[in-house]
Write a protein that holds these residues in place. Sequence first.
Motif, short mmCIF file in Angstrom:
data_model
loop_
_atom_site.label_atom_id
_atom_site.label_comp_id
_atom_site.label_asym_id
_atom_site.label_seq_id
_atom_site.Cartn_x
_atom_site.Cartn_y
_atom_site.Cartn_z
N VAL A 41 0.84 -1.19 0.00
CA VAL A 41 0.00 0.00 0.00
C VAL A 41 0.88 1.25 0.00
O VAL A 41 1.76 1.39 0.84
CB VAL A 41 -0.90 0.05 1.25
N ARG B 18 0.66 5.17 0.61
CA ARG B 18 -0.25 6.17 1.20
C ARG B 18 0.22 7.58 0.85
O ARG B 18 1.37 7.93 1.08
CB ARG B 18 -0.32 5.99 2.72
N LEU C 185 0.35 -2.76 -6.61
CA LEU C 185 0.24 -1.69 -5.61
C LEU C 185 -1.20 -1.26 -5.39
O LEU C 185 -2.00 -1.22 -6.32
CB LEU C 185 1.06 -0.47 -6.05
N GLU C 186 -1.52 -0.93 -4.15
CA GLU C 186 -2.79 -0.29 -3.84
C GLU C 186 -2.47 1.11 -3.29
O GLU C 186 -1.45 1.30 -2.63
CB GLU C 186 -3.56 -1.08 -2.78
N PHE C 187 -3.36 2.05 -3.57
CA PHE C 187 -3.13 3.42 -3.11
C PHE C 187 -4.23 3.86 -2.14
O PHE C 187 -5.40 3.60 -2.37
CB PHE C 187 -3.11 4.39 -4.30
N GLN C 188 -3.79 4.51 -1.08
CA GLN C 188 -4.75 5.14 -0.17
C GLN C 188 -4.40 6.63 -0.12
O GLN C 188 -3.24 6.99 0.11
CB GLN C 188 -4.66 4.52 1.22
N GLN D 292 -8.58 5.48 -8.79
CA GLN D 292 -7.95 4.18 -8.55
C GLN D 292 -7.28 4.16 -7.18
O GLN D 292 -6.14 3.71 -7.04
CB GLN D 292 -6.96 3.88 -9.68
N TYR D 293 -7.99 4.69 -6.21
CA TYR D 293 -7.43 4.71 -4.86
C TYR D 293 -8.54 4.70 -3.82
O TYR D 293 -9.70 4.98 -4.14
CB TYR D 293 -6.55 5.95 -4.65
N TYR D 294 -8.19 4.34 -2.61
CA TYR D 294 -9.10 4.43 -1.48
C TYR D 294 -8.98 5.83 -0.91
O TYR D 294 -7.88 6.25 -0.54
CB TYR D 294 -8.76 3.37 -0.44
N ALA D 295 -10.09 6.52 -0.83
CA ALA D 295 -10.06 7.92 -0.38
C ALA D 295 -10.41 8.03 1.10
O ALA D 295 -11.27 7.31 1.60
CB ALA D 295 -11.04 8.75 -1.20
#
Lengths: 365, 365
Positions: free
Chosen positions: A61, A63, A100-103, A126-129
Amino acid sequence: MERKGSNQSHEEFPMNGQGEYSYAQNSNHQRLTADVTKHIIREAMLEMLDLETVLHNSSNVIRIADLGCSVGPNTFFTVQNFIDTVNLKSQSQGHGLDSLEFQVYFNDHVGNDFNTLFKSLPEDKQYYAAAVPGSFHGRLFPESSIHVFNSTYALHWLSRVPREIVDKNSPAYNKGKIFYIDEDKEVTKAYSAQFKRDFESFLNSRALEIVPGGIMSLTFLCVPPDTKNAFQVLSNIMGDVLVEMANKDLISHELVDSFNIPIYTPASKEVIELIQKNGKFEIEKSEFLYRLIDTKRLPDAQKTCMSRRAWSEGLFKKHFEEGIVDEFFIQYEKQLAEQLTTLFPVSDQNYKDLGGLFVMKRTLV
Amino acid sequence: MERKGSNQSHEEFPMNGQGEYSYAQNSNHQRLTADVTKHIIREAMLEMLDLETVLHNSSNVIRIADLGCSVGPNTFFTVQNFIDTVNLKSQSQGHGLDSLEFQVYFNDHVGNDFNTLFKSLPEDKQYYAAAVPGSFHGRLFPESSIHVFNSTYALHWLSRVPREIVDKNSPAYNKGKIFYIDEDKEVTKAYSAQFKRDFESFLNSRALEIVPGGIMSLTFLCVPPDTKNAFQVLSNIMGDVLVEMANKDLISHELVDSFNIPIYTPASKEVIELIQKNGKFEIEKSEFLYRLIDTKRLPDAQKTCMSRRAWSEGLFKKHFEEGIVDEFFIQYEKQLAEQLTTLFPVSDQNYKDLGGLFVMKRTLV
């Protein structure tokens, strides 16, 4: 965390949330800057960022936090640029595209209109807000939890008006003015000292929150050497208009004397020295941002007034009666129409100063 | 992340944000439940939680998320209980008191009033606060990033009204009613199937987001065996009132036929079976929550009406003309005053059903 650093002493100066004078409608300047800085930031990050280092011991992740995000849409463009850049870097370092994941954390004062921000989030993001309320002069995140920090046009805001300049017994008392002028050394010194305290507190908080090797990109008003400080000039015209209104008994002189704009536009040298003295970040890029101006276009009083109203109306409404604020901006626009071409003659200056950009990396500890 | 699971199909049913009929003013029921569940949750967590496991490979940050938090203040009490419990556990496992940092995510629909939530955050909070907008039926957080999930009185909300019950050609078409009654098998089946889809999607999303060994506590309306479903009874009285208003030509029958409450109150057995079938969480506690009622106190029509208005007014206003909604609640309260004592005679029932509590742990993978 509140027990570690109180936010109580930080004042709030939210941007206008909605309507004709809203920040969202009047932040072309900011958008323009984002376009200018986009490539510089991308290039610097591709150079500096080492994903193996920043993801050390954590999951996949990344951030990202945008500090002083206001209500959008600029923050969304800015954030997307960071994500695209990390993805590019990830590919070049041999990670898969989907690994990858994005926050993304959108930060601003508690008084910011986060409801509007959330409603305007891009549908295809394309992300967690997430939103984080509070002053960036204090702590906002757990230790070592953020990989990329950004702040665009926010760090020139002080956490408060310097105490001395509203103290009648102080040599820095700023009577009859609402901003500093370079000739008034005491007032300028008080502003500069407040900026120093605030910026140090900002750097110390971020240094704890960012992972080793993490990247921070800061864009804010800042004065290149030997340059006319346009922000200062325009602010002092605001002060002149207020004094004029007080002379006409529309407002009291006392109200004008106790009002000051809590912004400081440091010299670039000042900023660089503070970062170096703090020692927790290595500067990789520091650039002045300019925009070439079509020399045939005269300065536009109405646009200038609108754009300054977007960030300052809240300040004025908090201090003066609301009814007087409309009248103030009408008078201010008139003054700008009279003075702008003289103050900023087109032949003299064919670029516009957009501030300073500093891209830095958390030193490995 | 939007590319992995779209939130587009989820409808929003925000609670009333402010004023006389606000959720904050009319959520005693919820607060009461939080008091009842507090000790059960604490005991279960002290038993189940292993800090070494959940902090495995990460820093000393415990991340807690409250799903369907509304605007407070209940969410703040709930969250504090988790923090206190983790701190207790931390001490008993030999960690120092100050070694942990907490980050709390407040989640609700995009339409929730997060501005109000932020403004009412406790001043002495010992955590970093963040808000996360979006439906908990889909993904909200990066993988393996949350240590404790909670949801209080939210999971009985469906992501949408089941399609079949508004389809005139379906055997499940719910004409002349706005909720299911057990006798109508087709409608009940459609509600139950929607709940199953939603709850599975919820469990799968959380299973990805929670760390191995992480804890999830869910409290929601749910019917103990051999118990009169009070929520269902009260909802169907709402339907009767609407039909009566349609008979008087105050609203159209078509509008009533196309309106349904998107809530399902499953049997406890149903919930347990779904969790077991899903297989990603081990149930450690499942309890029914009751409150003893003073048998001398008659059921209160006004209070019952107010508390149901707090969560349902938004639904009604979205579907019917706003002007009619006040009249509807006046009529509803009248009906409650007439029927409550007969439907729930004090001698018959000296407790109030507050729902079901399920505390579970993510299986180690």
